[in-house]
Enzyme design. Structure first.
Site, mmCIF file in Angstrom:
data_model
loop_
_atom_site.group_PDB
_atom_site.id
_atom_site.type_symbol
_atom_site.label_atom_id
_atom_site.label_comp_id
_atom_site.label_asym_id
_atom_site.label_seq_id
_atom_site.Cartn_x
_atom_site.Cartn_y
_atom_site.Cartn_z
ATOM 1 C CB ALA A 11 -0.918 -0.022 1.251
ATOM 2 C CB CYS A 12 2.130 3.385 -2.263
ATOM 3 S SG CYS A 12 1.067 3.593 -3.904
ATOM 4 N N PRO A 13 0.867 5.911 -0.662
ATOM 5 C CG PRO A 13 1.775 7.518 0.192
ATOM 6 C CD PRO A 13 2.202 6.346 -0.403
ATOM 7 C CB THR A 19 -0.016 -0.142 -4.328
ATOM 8 O OG1 THR A 19 -0.338 1.088 -3.527
ATOM 9 C CG2 THR A 19 -0.877 -1.394 -3.831
#
Length: 466
Positions: A11-13, A19
């Site tokens: 999960a990335c921002p 991601t």
């Protein structure tokens, strides 16, 4: 020879590039080293390939390649897992994969971690409680800002002062409780793409929408409208994400433009012509009917809110009753928050009084030493405005639930009969000074708490006293 299994979450921002890049790197490494692998992506299109408790338990290594908080992070409590930023894992995949395996996680048999299937009701309540958990800080902070301003205003003139700004900001903050509730209910169902469409729908359920569009005669759909829009948007977004299948490189376009646009348009139409008219009419009928009933209507309404608040001490019914009371607060002379704030503390204080009275003043000693300790803690929590201190008692003896409801109703009706009113969402010592007729307010708490205490002592006659 057993093939080792790896599970991971990425999960990335933004939920887009890193991601899925991290997920591919993990899968490529696992394939090259002959590992079985399952990667859960928490991306812009929601959660995909969700890891179950059995998946996590049966793995030899668990990797959390994340730059943001993991959804349902409690799944990984007490589990040895490697947490690393997505970019670091992409750059040094081999290093971090070996590091995760070196943690020495012992795989368990899948049947030892089988998840208990949840009913549709349990799933729905879980989503609602997720939304409420994010709504409560909005209510608390908004109420505290207003309380600071109003308490200060009792001693000095706060007109044109920073305290007047606090008062107005606190009021404005409170008006965003339903938008926040709706957006996080939808987020619980479908992830990030559901956030803003549900937020807009939540705005349409309350006074913010009415005031901005100058809608005279508009009755907001309130809490039940926010529930409806949260579920509608959440499941619509989930369906669109699963139905609209496009190439991976176009995922950003789908999740950032297509899905929110389609959802937003449909949601506005549904809110305008279905949800708001239905629940708004229901709210209007209830307000009109209870207001016309005068003091009888106020007593009936207060008793219903009190019963719901005391029913499960912080559970779904408690939260629903509180949310209804918050939404109708100020809609007329019948509607304020006295019943809600009184009933939050009456059961907890009642349990504490039972602990103090047991074995004293000629009363039989019917509570164990453990119950007395729990009761003393509950008394302190009740004074601070926390109802959960009484939960151990209803877990031991569910017969106390109707006792607590009766105590809350009785205490509330005594206060209401003395024209006690409270308009700020602050229970216990934080809100008592802000109520009208403070002696009557405290008498209501004492009366209801004594009823709860009597019930605790009578229904514990078979307990072994210390």
């Amino acid at each position: 020879m057993e093939t080792k299994r790896i599970v991971a979450v990425t999960a990335c921002p933004t939920g887009i590039a890193h991601t899925f890049m991290a997920a591919r790197r993990i899968e490529e490494w696992a394939k090259a080293h002959h590992f079985n692998v399952q990667v859960e992506t928490q991306g812009s299109d929601g959660v995909k390939h969700r890891l179950s408790a059995a998946d996590i338990a049966g793995a030899h290594a668990v990797i959390l390649a994340v730059d943001v908080p993991v959804q349902d992070a409690e799944r990984f409590d007490t589990i040895p897992c490697l947490k690393v930023r997505t970019q670091e894992l992409i750059k040094h995949t081999d290093l971090h994969m070996k590091k995760a395996l070196s943690l020495g996680k012992i795989p368990l048999l899948a049947e030892m971690a089988t998840e208990v299937p949840r009913s549709a009701y349990q799933v729905a309540i879980g989503h609602i409680m997720a939304g409420i958990s994010y709504m409560l800080p909005v209510v608390v902070l908004g109420g505290l800002l207003m309380a600071v301003a109003k308490i200060t205003g009792q001693f000095i003139d706060i007109t044109s002062s920073p305290f007047a700004t606090l008062d107005r900001l606190g009021f404005m903050t409170m008006k965003f409780m339903y938008p926040v509730f709706a957006m996080y209910l939808a987020f619980s169902i479908a992830g990030k793409p559901a956030l803003i469409p549900a937020f807009i729908g939540g705005v349409m359920t309350d006074e913010v929408y009415k005031r901005f569009f100058s809608l005279e005669g508009f009755m907001p759909s309130g809490f039940f409208g926010a529930i409806a829009v949260g579920f509608f948007v959440g499941y619509l977004v989930r369906w669109l994400n699963d139905t609209l299948r496009i190439r991976a490189q176009w995922t950003t376009l789908k999740t950032m433009l297509v899905v929110p646009l389609i959802t937003g348009i449909i949601m506005v139409l549904v809110m305008q012509y279905l949800i708001n008219p239905f629940f708004g009419s229901l709210n209007q009928w209830m307000v009109t009917w209870l207001t016309a009933a005068g003091e009888t209507g106020r007593g009936f309404y207060s008793a219903m809110i009190a019963a719901g608040t005391a029913f499960d001490l912080g559970g779904p019914v408690n939260k629903a009753a509180g949310s209804v009371a918050l939404g109708l607060n100020g809609a007329g002379p019948t509607f304020d928050l006295a019943a809600r704030e009184l009933s939050i503390v009456i059961p907890s204080i009642g349990v504490g009084l039972a602990a103090l009275l047991s074995g004293r003043f000629g009363l039989p000693d019917r509570l164990s030493s453990e119950d007395k300790m729990l009761g003393s803690t509950s008394l302190l929590l009740g004074v601070l405005g926390i109802s959960e201190g009484a939960i151990p008692f209803i877990l031991k003896n569910p017969k106390l639930i109707p006792v607590f409801m009766c105590g809350a109703i009785a205490g509330t009706l005594i206060a209401v009969s003395m024209d006690v009113r409270q308009n700020l969402p602050l229970p216990a010592i934080w809100g008592w000074p802000l109520a009208t007729n403070v002696p009557g307010y405290l008498l209501g708490i004492l009366s209801g708490s004594l009823i709860c205490a009597a019930g605790v002592l009578l229904l514990n006659k078979n307990s072994q006293a210390a």
